[in-house]
Scaffold this active site. Structure first.
Site, mmCIF file in Angstrom:
data_model
loop_
_atom_site.group_PDB
_atom_site.id
_atom_site.type_symbol
_atom_site.label_atom_id
_atom_site.label_comp_id
_atom_site.label_asym_id
_atom_site.label_seq_id
_atom_site.Cartn_x
_atom_site.Cartn_y
_atom_site.Cartn_z
ATOM 1 N N LYS A 22 0.839 -1.206 0.000
ATOM 2 C CA LYS A 22 0.000 0.000 0.000
ATOM 3 C C LYS A 22 0.873 1.254 0.000
ATOM 4 C CE LYS A 22 -1.812 1.687 4.010
ATOM 5 N NZ LYS A 22 -1.532 3.124 4.173
ATOM 6 N N ASN A 23 1.862 1.292 0.882
ATOM 7 C CA ASN A 23 2.626 2.526 1.046
ATOM 8 C C ASN A 23 3.594 2.804 -0.099
ATOM 9 O OD1 ASN A 23 1.248 3.002 3.361
ATOM 10 N ND2 ASN A 23 2.954 2.621 4.769
ATOM 11 N N ARG A 93 -4.835 10.578 4.645
ATOM 12 C CA ARG A 93 -3.817 11.625 4.770
ATOM 13 C C ARG A 93 -2.809 11.580 3.635
ATOM 14 N NH1 ARG A 93 -2.347 14.189 9.112
ATOM 15 N NH2 ARG A 93 -0.231 13.974 8.371
ATOM 16 N N CYS A 117 -5.105 13.268 13.287
ATOM 17 C CA CYS A 117 -5.596 11.922 13.005
ATOM 18 C C CYS A 117 -5.407 11.094 14.261
ATOM 19 C CB CYS A 117 -4.883 11.296 11.822
ATOM 20 S SG CYS A 117 -3.303 10.631 12.203
ATOM 21 N N ARG A 122 0.566 14.530 13.455
ATOM 22 C CA ARG A 122 1.116 14.284 12.115
ATOM 23 C C ARG A 122 1.142 15.523 11.217
ATOM 24 N NH1 ARG A 122 -1.091 8.496 10.017
ATOM 25 N NH2 ARG A 122 0.793 8.407 8.787
ATOM 26 N N ASP A 308 4.689 0.436 12.076
ATOM 27 C CA ASP A 308 3.495 -0.229 11.543
ATOM 28 C C ASP A 308 3.380 -1.696 11.969
ATOM 29 O OD1 ASP A 308 2.649 2.077 10.352
ATOM 30 O OD2 ASP A 308 3.203 1.519 8.313
ATOM 31 N N VAL A 330 8.126 6.756 17.019
ATOM 32 C CA VAL A 330 7.839 7.478 15.767
ATOM 33 C C VAL A 330 6.589 8.351 15.885
ATOM 34 C CG1 VAL A 330 7.384 7.226 13.290
ATOM 35 C CG2 VAL A 330 9.014 5.697 14.412
ATOM 36 N N ARG A 400 -8.840 -0.327 4.570
ATOM 37 C CA ARG A 400 -7.958 0.689 3.976
ATOM 38 C C ARG A 400 -6.621 0.059 3.599
ATOM 39 N NH1 ARG A 400 -6.310 5.098 7.549
ATOM 40 N NH2 ARG A 400 -4.908 5.204 5.796
HETATM 41 C C1 UD1 Z 1 4.284 6.848 6.623
HETATM 42 C C2 UD1 Z 1 3.437 5.629 6.375
HETATM 43 C C3 UD1 Z 1 2.901 5.062 7.680
HETATM 44 C C4 UD1 Z 1 4.054 4.815 8.659
HETATM 45 C C5 UD1 Z 1 4.931 6.057 8.787
HETATM 46 C C6 UD1 Z 1 6.200 5.802 9.595
HETATM 47 C C7 UD1 Z 1 2.519 6.045 4.169
HETATM 48 C C8 UD1 Z 1 1.330 6.381 3.341
HETATM 49 N N1 UD1 Z 1 2.333 6.000 5.503
HETATM 50 O O1 UD1 Z 1 3.441 7.843 7.207
HETATM 51 O O2 UD1 Z 1 2.234 3.847 7.408
HETATM 52 O O3 UD1 Z 1 3.527 4.504 9.920
HETATM 53 O O4 UD1 Z 1 5.359 6.519 7.484
HETATM 54 O O5 UD1 Z 1 6.926 4.751 9.058
HETATM 55 O O6 UD1 Z 1 3.591 5.788 3.652
HETATM 56 N N2 UD1 Z 1 6.526 14.630 10.916
HETATM 57 C C9 UD1 Z 1 6.675 15.970 11.195
HETATM 58 N N3 UD1 Z 1 6.552 16.893 10.155
HETATM 59 C C10 UD1 Z 1 6.299 16.508 8.876
HETATM 60 C C11 UD1 Z 1 6.167 15.128 8.604
HETATM 61 C C12 UD1 Z 1 6.283 14.216 9.640
HETATM 62 O O7 UD1 Z 1 6.897 16.346 12.334
HETATM 63 O O8 UD1 Z 1 6.195 17.383 7.998
HETATM 64 C C13 UD1 Z 1 6.634 13.627 12.003
HETATM 65 C C14 UD1 Z 1 5.355 12.839 12.253
HETATM 66 O O9 UD1 Z 1 4.457 13.530 13.091
HETATM 67 C C15 UD1 Z 1 5.884 11.566 12.878
HETATM 68 C C16 UD1 Z 1 7.234 11.371 12.175
HETATM 69 O O10 UD1 Z 1 7.564 12.633 11.600
HETATM 70 O O11 UD1 Z 1 6.099 11.740 14.246
HETATM 71 C C17 UD1 Z 1 7.244 10.338 11.091
HETATM 72 O O12 UD1 Z 1 6.122 10.516 10.255
HETATM 73 P P1 UD1 Z 1 6.153 10.212 8.697
HETATM 74 O O13 UD1 Z 1 7.316 9.369 8.353
HETATM 75 O O14 UD1 Z 1 5.983 11.497 7.956
HETATM 76 O O15 UD1 Z 1 4.823 9.374 8.525
HETATM 77 P P2 UD1 Z 1 3.927 9.362 7.249
HETATM 78 O O16 UD1 Z 1 4.761 9.641 6.061
HETATM 79 O O17 UD1 Z 1 2.700 10.179 7.481
#
Ligand code: UD1
Length: 421
Positions: A22-23, A93, A117, A122, A308, A330, A400
């Site tokens: 999916k990701n 998202r 969320c 996030r 995950d 995370v 999902r």
């Molecule tokens: C992706 C995955 C999700 C997985 C996560 C971590 C997808 C669609 N989803 O989510 O399944 O659990 O990676 O492996 O690929 N953060 C910030 N600012 C930002 C972006 C992120 O502070 O602009 C923080 C987030 O709040 C979190 C951390 O960084 O604490 C990691 O999040 P991130 O890797 O961005 O997760 P996603 O990409 O949303």
């Protein structure tokens, strides 16, 4: 809303085929926006998030066709809108992933802000500041991100925190930028790597793939000719079925997967007492009828133990022998499954970002509520060993991200059925 009813107590045994990730599918479908010629994507999993992404692209005027094998053909020549509306971003998202490609190719994007969320706030600040550093003019108004630029400019980006979709968005933006972008502290998740390979197949010039420094030499145009790309296997779906078999003391052989993407998870399963055998594209787990031993895990970006898989290990620890300490680093609020597991009789104590799981002899079936994707998976796993029936409500979360979960578990011998509402 559909529910799943699971009667626990069957030892799982059998073989399964793992679906595409999916990701990886989500950013790759978003990246098709960069291609001039039509693109064909294979090994796409059958999931709600994929349907949502297709609806998102469709609303922009993009042409999409799907065949019976879930090969998706995308043709962007008819695109007429650069908007990702609230009602779609709210349900997924990852819709934010259209921001980078729209801006890079069309110089304009209007994407609803994802907002909070279930697993924490996030934010998307790193996505936005990276695009701004590449020259985009970004305004937030009416709950939307409005981004504009004539042409993005390559630059040096130092990501403040490792972010998976942030890295992907900036990578998709940089491929069409003028000049070279060097992205440091980039996410190394296999799904980021898969996206980078897809972009290169369309003509991008990305090096350092699989490392935390990505160098992107911008090109004028991508996708001059039609390309076909197959999505890599889902390592989280793989890990989830391994846990499902392990908790029941069972055996499972998973095919069309990639053991090399699951080193941290496989090591923990071995520690839990599993015998693991692997080939290039398969993994077999055998518990030889024994219950798992409790294991401690700490979530971190790839290649360490994935967030995950955290909830599924909490479920396994709930009936394991001993005490397992599960630390989440995370996401700030990713323990919603703990309350529900407690309702099934689990002994889990939460101390800030740590769950102290003391194994109990048995869990009991109960009505439980799915709260997010992986939390839901952990409830299904726990239900497989619980005494009696567990009714999992709100399973749209599971749909999902898990392709035909009840059929796949039934194939392994589980007593599980979906009750439509
Ligand atoms: C992706 C995955 C999700 C997985 C996560 C971590 C997808 C669609 N989803 O989510 O399944 O659990 O990676 O492996 O690929 N953060 C910030 N600012 C930002 C972006 C992120 O502070 O602009 C923080 C987030 O709040 C979190 C951390 O960084 O604490 C990691 O999040 P991130 O890797 O961005 O997760 P996603 O990409 O949303």
């Amino acid at each position: 809303m559909d529910k799943l009813i699971i009667t626990g107590g069957t030892r799982l045994d059998g073989e399964l085929r793992i679906s595409g990730a999916k990701n990886a599918a989500l950013p790759i479908l978003a990246a098709t926006l960069l291609s001039h010629a039509p693109v064909s994507i294979g090994n796409v999993p059958h999931l709600h998030d994929i349907t949502t992404t297709m609806e998102l692209l469709g609303r922009m005027g993009v042409g999409l066709t799907v065949d019976e094998k879930m090969n998706i053909q995308v043709d962007t020549s008819t695109i007429n809108s650069f908007v990702a509306p609230y009602e779609l971003v709210r349900t997924m998202r990852a819709s934010i992933l259209v921001l980078g490609p729209l801006l890079a190719r069309f110089g304009e994007a209007h994407v609803s802000l994802p907002g909070g969320c279930a697993i924490g706030s996030r934010p998307v600040d790193i996505h936005l500041s990276g695009l701004a550093q590449m020259g985009a003019e970004i305004t937030l108004d009416g709950g939307f991100i409005h981004a504009k630029v004539k042409r993005l400019k390559g630059c040096r980006l130092m990501l403040e925190q490792i972010t998976v979709t942030g890295t992907e968005n900036l990578l998709m933006a940089a491929v069409l930028a003028e000049g070279t972008t060097i992205m440091e502290n980039a996410a190394k998740e296999p799904e980021v790597t898969d996206l980078a390979h897809f972009l290169n197949k369309m003509g991008a010039k990305i090096t350092g793939i699989g490392t935390d420094v990505l160098t992107i030499e911008g090109v004028e145009k991508l996708g001059e000719t039609t390309v076909h790309y197959d999505i890599l296997p889902d390592r989280i779906e793989t890990g989830t079925y391994l846990c499902a078999a392990a908790i029941t003391g069972g055996r499972v052989k998973l095919k069309d997967t990639r053991p090399d993407l699951l080193d941290a998870v496989l090591a923990k399963l071995v520690e839990a007492g599993a015998e693991i055998t692997t080939g290039d594209d398969w993994i077999e787990l055998d518990m030889h009828g024994k219950s798992p031993k409790a294991v401690s895990v700490r979530t971190l970006p790839y290649p360490a133990f994935p967030t995950d898989m955290q909830a599924q290990f909490c479920a396994m620890n709930a009936i394991a022998e001993g005490v397992g300490i599960v630390t989440e680093t995370v996401f700030e609020n990713r323990f919603m499954h703990v309350n529900e597991l407690q309702r099934m009789g689990a002994d889990i104590r939460l101390e800030s970002n740590t769950a102290i799981c003391t194994g109990v002899k048995k869990l009991t079936g109960a009505p439980v509520m799915a709260t997010d994707l992986r939390a839901s998976a952990s409830l299904v796993i726990a239900a497989l060993v619980a005494e009696g029936d567990t009714v999992v409500d709100r399973i749209y979360h599971i749909d999902r991200g898990y392709d035909h979960i009840e059929e796949k578990l039934a194939q392994l011998g589980a007593t599980i059925r979906r009750v439509p509402k």
